[in-house]
Design an enzyme around this catalytic site. Structure first.
Site, PDB file in Angstrom:
ATOM      1  CE  LYS A  27      36.628  42.852  45.560  1.00  0.00           C
ATOM      2  NZ  LYS A  27      36.326  42.433  44.168  1.00  0.00           N
ATOM      3  CB  SER A  41      36.696  43.084  40.068  1.00  0.00           C
ATOM      4  OG  SER A  41      35.526  43.827  39.908  1.00  0.00           O
ATOM      5  CB  SER A  61      34.604  45.598  42.526  1.00  0.00           C
ATOM      6  OG  SER A  61      35.024  44.244  42.508  1.00  0.00           O
TER       7      SER A  61
HETATM    8  N1  GLN Z   1      32.641  46.074  36.943  1.00  0.00           N
HETATM    9  C1  GLN Z   1      31.971  44.817  36.800  1.00  0.00           C
HETATM   10  C2  GLN Z   1      30.683  44.844  37.569  1.00  0.00           C
HETATM   11  O1  GLN Z   1      30.362  45.850  38.070  1.00  0.00           O
HETATM   12  C3  GLN Z   1      32.849  43.709  37.268  1.00  0.00           C
HETATM   13  C4  GLN Z   1      32.934  43.623  38.733  1.00  0.00           C
HETATM   14  C5  GLN Z   1      33.739  42.475  39.191  1.00  0.00           C
HETATM   15  O2  GLN Z   1      34.528  41.906  38.428  1.00  0.00           O
HETATM   16  N2  GLN Z   1      33.530  42.106  40.430  1.00  0.00           N
HETATM   17  O3  GLN Z   1      29.981  43.881  37.675  1.00  0.00           O
END
Ligand code: GLN
Length: 488
Positions: A81, A180, A156
């Site tokens: 990532k 994420s 994400s």
């Molecule tokens: N969707 C969650 C957020 O927007 C989690 C994102 C993540 O785990 N990086 O914060």
């Protein structure tokens, strides 16, 4: 070999490599060719370095030819990532702020994978600074779900999931702050593991919310996830939150730990908002465990209802603090319009950050501001303690918990991007785990009638990833979801 190389597991490919049926160069070339064939449709990568990947593959092959002992990851193409630092390679967090940034150093996980011989071939698309659930917040455009290109791969870490599901990597790493890794794994039909907070070093991971962030693997099988986890887990003096704990041989433990386990079904996770097809697939998985001899018990996590609220106070507070470093002076984008120092700060940040990141910085700054700190941030931290206690209470009765990973299968790109709250609800089953610091994984448990993957979440006890993986492995062994690939 009926399954193409780019869709095989680490376990299979490492055997081919060991038996000299293939070389790492051949495997890496196959993955590169596949990436070139699908990338214009999937948009999983932010950057890709073909010569560098091939040089790593050549090095792997010569290690092997020289008879040096090679582990299961030696010569295997793995994508990271784009929030994980690789020295000399771009590191953007999918933000304009870091569009031209090249990392001067390696993350600890990068070094661990390199010393295991992995071929690190590219950096994967994600929501900007890992904030989001669909990769639509990427400044470079969204990734697409290989099972249906009109849909999101989740987020994400959507690029990490999309690349693996499309055969453009053999495994990938993501980061999980509120879901994420698990949510995109569920939406793309993969195994995704969020380890216990502190098991894996965060050194060299671009910080979003430091008390919640954790790096973890995406893999095609539970065994592959165990292999990658084994390579990256362990204490790191460069991360003061990383924990000194013994790292078992996760892969070997899969065969040793067979259950039966006592499994808890948190009743709060099966209410309104759960898609009926997802619910039915999870019920079937629960029935499998029952038939496997496991004792299934309903449990309650009474503070579940407060998870989203606590998360969006704590995560945004930490984000506002972590992202203060992007000031146009030391890192990243600097506005060309700026006339004085204040202007540099304001214009660089206004131009460099996207809307969702700005929203979170503003929210987080507000909840930390004097007069509001006690009412919001401190209170959210207290709620967080209650949430963790809920889980620990449940673990007095059961070994692990079973829930859906995501309330919905992959949704259409654009469907939720105008409504932040609808997007935040995607994380309803995953964020409690981060607040409590627990390990959890998502694994495939079926498909919708429309052919979209469905994910099952198993939540484990702190630092007991070996048990969690074994519980997942027992299910996977009896099903063939992991042998299905999208036709792209
Ligand atoms: N969707 C969650 C957020 O927007 C989690 C994102 C993540 O785990 N990086 O914060």
């Amino acid at each position: 070999m009926s399954v193409p190389l780019h869709f095989q597991s680490i376990a299979e490919l490492s055997e081919h490599l060991a038996a000299r049926r293939i070389s790492s160069v051949e495997l890496t070339q196959a993955v590169i060719a596949r990436t070139k064939a699908v990338e214009s449709r999937v948009h999983a990568f932010n950057s890709f370095d073909e010569p560098d990947a091939l040089a790593q593959a050549v090095a792997s092959d010569s290690r092997r030819a020289g008879g040096q002992s090679c582990g299961a990851l030696d010569g295997i193409p793995i994508g990271l990532k784009d929030v994980i630092a690789v020295s000399g390679q771009p590191l953007t967090a999918s933000s304009k702020m870091l569009a031209n940034f090249v990392s001067p150093y390696n993350a600890t996980v990068t070094e661990s994978l390199q010393s295991a011989g992995a071929v690190l071939h590219g950096r994967l698309n994600c929501d900007e600074f890992a904030m989001g659930s669909s990769t639509e917040n990427s400044a470079f455009g969204p990734a697409h779900n290989p099972w249906d290109l009109t849909r999101t791969p989740g987020g994400s870490s959507g690029g990490s999931a999309a690349a693996l599901a499309a055969g453009a990597a053999i495994a990938t790493l993501g980061s999980d702050t509120g879901g994420s890794i698990r949510q995109p794994a569920a939406l793309c039909g993969l195994v995704g593991l969020k380890p216990t907070y502190g098991l894996i070093s965060r050194f060299g991971l671009i910080a979003y919310a430091s008390s919640l962030d954790q790096i973890g693997p995406f893999a095609r099988t539970v065994e592959d996830a165990a292999i990658v986890l084994g390579a990256i887990a362990g204490h790191d003096p460069r991360d003061s939150t990383s924990f000194k704990t013994e790292i078992p041989d996760y892969r070997a433990e899969l065969k040793r730990r067979r259950g039966p386990w006592k499994l808890g079904i948190p009743k709060e996770y099966f209410g309104a908002g759960l898609d009926p097809e997802v619910g039915a697939a999870v019920e079937k998985a629960i029935a499998f465990y029952r038939a496997h001899g496991c004792e299934i018990r309903e449990v309650s996590l009474p503070h579940t209802h407060y998870c989203l609220d606590a998360y969006y106070v704590i995560a945004t507070a930490e984000a506002s603090s972590n992202l203060a470093r992007y000031d146009g002076i030391r890192y990243g984008h600097r506005s060309k319009e700026a006339k004085d120092v204040l202007d540099v700060y304001q214009k660089s940040r206004a131009e460099g950050f996207g809307d969702e990141v700005k929203r979170r910085i503003i929210l987080g700054t507000y909840v930390l501001s004097s007069g509001y700190y006690d009412a919001y941030y401190l209170r959210a931290q207290k709620v967080r303690t209650l949430i963790r206690r809920d889980f620990l209470n449940a673990y007095r009765e059961v070994d692990a918990l079973i829930t859906p990973t995501s309330p919905l299968p992959a949704f259409k790109l654009g469907e939720k991007s105008a409504d932040p709250l609808a997007m935040y609800l995607c994380d309803i089953y995953t964020i409690g785990v981060n607040l409590a610091g627990l390990p959890a994984l998502s694994l495939p448990c079926g498909f919708t009638a429309g052919g979209l993957p469905i994910g099952l979440q198993l939540i484990g006890q702190p630092f007991r990833e070996a048990d969690l993986l074994a519980t997942a492995h027992a299910y996977e062994q009896a099903h063939d979801w992991h042998t299905k690939f999208p036709s792209l």
